[in-house]
Scaffold this motif. Structure first.
Motif, short mmCIF file in Angstrom:
data_model
loop_
_atom_site.label_atom_id
_atom_site.label_comp_id
_atom_site.label_asym_id
_atom_site.label_seq_id
_atom_site.Cartn_x
_atom_site.Cartn_y
_atom_site.Cartn_z
N LEU A 109 0.83 -1.20 0.00
CA LEU A 109 0.00 0.00 0.00
C LEU A 109 0.87 1.26 0.00
O LEU A 109 0.57 2.24 -0.70
CB LEU A 109 -0.93 0.00 1.22
CG LEU A 109 -2.06 -1.05 1.21
CD1 LEU A 109 -2.75 -1.08 2.56
CD2 LEU A 109 -3.07 -0.73 0.10
N ARG A 110 1.95 1.23 0.78
CA ARG A 110 2.85 2.39 0.84
C ARG A 110 3.51 2.64 -0.51
O ARG A 110 3.56 3.78 -1.00
CB ARG A 110 3.91 2.19 1.92
CG ARG A 110 4.97 3.29 1.95
CD ARG A 110 5.96 3.11 3.08
NE ARG A 110 6.72 1.87 2.97
CZ ARG A 110 7.72 1.67 2.12
NH1 ARG A 110 8.07 2.63 1.25
NH2 ARG A 110 8.38 0.52 2.11
N GLU A 111 4.03 1.57 -1.11
CA GLU A 111 4.72 1.72 -2.38
C GLU A 111 3.77 2.14 -3.49
O GLU A 111 4.15 2.87 -4.41
CB GLU A 111 5.43 0.41 -2.73
CG GLU A 111 6.58 0.08 -1.76
CD GLU A 111 7.20 -1.27 -2.03
OE1 GLU A 111 6.57 -2.09 -2.75
OE2 GLU A 111 8.31 -1.54 -1.52
N THR A 112 2.51 1.67 -3.42
CA THR A 112 1.52 2.06 -4.43
C THR A 112 1.28 3.57 -4.40
O THR A 112 1.06 4.19 -5.45
CB THR A 112 0.19 1.32 -4.18
OG1 THR A 112 0.39 -0.09 -4.32
CG2 THR A 112 -0.89 1.77 -5.16
N LYS A 113 1.35 4.15 -3.20
CA LYS A 113 1.16 5.60 -3.07
C LYS A 113 2.44 6.38 -3.34
O LYS A 113 2.45 7.62 -3.30
CB LYS A 113 0.64 5.94 -1.67
CG LYS A 113 -0.69 5.30 -1.32
CD LYS A 113 -1.80 5.75 -2.26
CE LYS A 113 -2.13 7.21 -2.11
NZ LYS A 113 -3.31 7.62 -2.94
N LEU B 171 5.15 6.42 -1.47
CA LEU B 171 5.67 6.99 -0.23
C LEU B 171 6.89 6.20 0.25
O LEU B 171 7.01 5.00 0.00
CB LEU B 171 4.59 6.97 0.84
CG LEU B 171 3.31 7.78 0.54
CD1 LEU B 171 2.26 7.51 1.61
CD2 LEU B 171 3.63 9.27 0.45
N CYS C 68 -3.57 3.14 7.24
CA CYS C 68 -4.58 3.16 6.17
C CYS C 68 -5.02 4.60 5.88
O CYS C 68 -5.32 4.94 4.73
CB CYS C 68 -5.79 2.32 6.58
SG CYS C 68 -5.51 0.53 6.45
N TYR D 7 -2.34 6.08 3.75
CA TYR D 7 -2.33 5.48 2.41
C TYR D 7 -3.65 5.70 1.68
O TYR D 7 -3.84 5.19 0.57
CB TYR D 7 -2.04 3.98 2.52
CG TYR D 7 -0.74 3.66 3.20
CD1 TYR D 7 0.33 4.55 3.17
CD2 TYR D 7 -0.57 2.47 3.91
CE1 TYR D 7 1.53 4.26 3.82
CE2 TYR D 7 0.62 2.17 4.54
CZ TYR D 7 1.67 3.07 4.50
OH TYR D 7 2.85 2.79 5.14
N GLU D 8 -4.58 6.43 2.32
CA GLU D 8 -5.86 6.79 1.72
C GLU D 8 -6.65 5.56 1.26
O GLU D 8 -7.19 5.50 0.16
CB GLU D 8 -5.64 7.75 0.53
CG GLU D 8 -4.97 9.04 0.94
CD GLU D 8 -4.70 9.96 -0.24
OE1 GLU D 8 -4.72 9.45 -1.39
OE2 GLU D 8 -4.46 11.16 -0.03
N GLU E 281 -9.79 3.78 1.21
CA GLU E 281 -11.16 4.25 1.41
C GLU E 281 -12.17 3.13 1.63
O GLU E 281 -13.23 3.37 2.22
CB GLU E 281 -11.59 5.09 0.20
CG GLU E 281 -10.71 6.34 0.00
CD GLU E 281 -11.14 7.15 -1.20
OE1 GLU E 281 -12.02 6.66 -1.96
OE2 GLU E 281 -10.62 8.26 -1.39
#
Length: 287
Positions: free
Chosen positions: A22-26, A28, A63, A66-67, A69
């Motif tokens: 999730l972090r890498e997808t954003k 960050l 979460c 990492y937005e 939703e």
């Protein structure tokens, strides 16, 4: 209470992998996330590699960063965090230094191990385990030795009584067979035990003879664990005196895998190894 169906170590790994994704997808960095949550970068790294217990609150905060939703995704991750804080069966034995490894081994599908000094733990008899542990930990108490032996015997259930047994491949140095742990009677029983276990369809034992000369295992013991879930990356485990090393990067695992293939190629075949173990057992019997 220990849960028979939930492995907290594996839950932490899977949760950590998902949080890293999730972090890498954003786009960050761990440092950037740490700054936003006012925590240390090392905490984020430990949460992602599964070495640190993670709370549902940590998951909720991450979460948010990492937005994420979808409330169902958040709830699922928070449930994984709750599961990861439960205790595995090994916690009943108290504080075990290598509990992370036990958790991984408990859920592994296969284990490849190279052992240059002693019989691998999963292949040890009760008496041999007692002799090894007491010899390796001379300043510990008999109670501590007994606890360690109990854990080792419980671990053996993965290859002796499990419904889905662990696929074990062990390459052992010839010195393992010739080092007299305990006395000759104990060693004879241990070698006979190796012969019996080698008959199991999911256990393969190869002996690396002295005549093999220099080889890729000269740096010492290591194990490679693989898991049934494709999302669970393989792990190379290297045991240390005061701390252990877990390697999960693809390049690291691949390097050790190649090293292990070279070891297997230099070792005797499984059939020849069984005969060799029997020959050495006769030497103990003759003493």
């Amino acid at each position: 209470m220990a849960s028979p169906n939930i492995n907290p170590t594996v839950r932490r790994r899977r949760l950590g992998q998902e949080l890293r994704r999730l972090r890498e997808t954003k786009g960050l960095t761990a440092e950037g996330v740490a700054e936003r949550l006012l925590v240390s970068q090392s905490k984020i790294s430990r949460l992602e590699n599964g070495r640190r217990s993670i709370s549902p609150r940590d998951v909720r905060d991450l979460c948010g960063v990492y937005e994420v939703e979808d409330p169902r995704v958040v709830e699922s991750l928070m449930q994984m965090a709750k599961d990861s804080r439960q205790q595995g069966w090994w916690h009943a034995f108290g504080d075990i230094p290598y509990s992370v490894y036990i958790g991984l081994e408990t859920d592994a599908e296969s284990l490849r191990v190279y052992e240059p000094q002693v019989v691998p733990g999963l292949l040890q008899t009760n008496e041999y385990a007692e002799a090894v542990i007491s010899g390796a930990l001379p300043e510990s108490t008999p109670e501590e030795w007994k606890k360690r032996v109990g854990v080792r015997l419980r671990r053996k259930e993965r290859i002796t009584t499990a419904a889905v047994p662990l696929r074990l491949w062990a390459v052992i140095d010839e010195s393992v067979l010739r080092r007299e742990v305990g006395d000759r009677h104990l060693m004879l029983a241990q070698l006979e035990h190796l012969q019996e276990l080698s008959k199991l369809p999911h256990v393969t034992i190869q002996v690396l003879p002295f005549s093999a000369g220099a080889h890729t295992g000269l740096s010492g013991h290591y194990a490679i664990l693989e898991f049934p879930e494709t999302t669970d990356s393989s792990v190379v485990y290297i045991e240390g005196v005061t701390s252990d090393l877990y390697l999960e990067k693809t390049a690291d695992v691949q390097k050790y895998t190649v090293m292990y293939e070279h070891l297997r190629a230099k070792a005797m075949s499984a059939e020849d190894s069984l005969e060799y173990i029997a020959d050495i057992a006769k030497q103990y019997y003759a003493k």
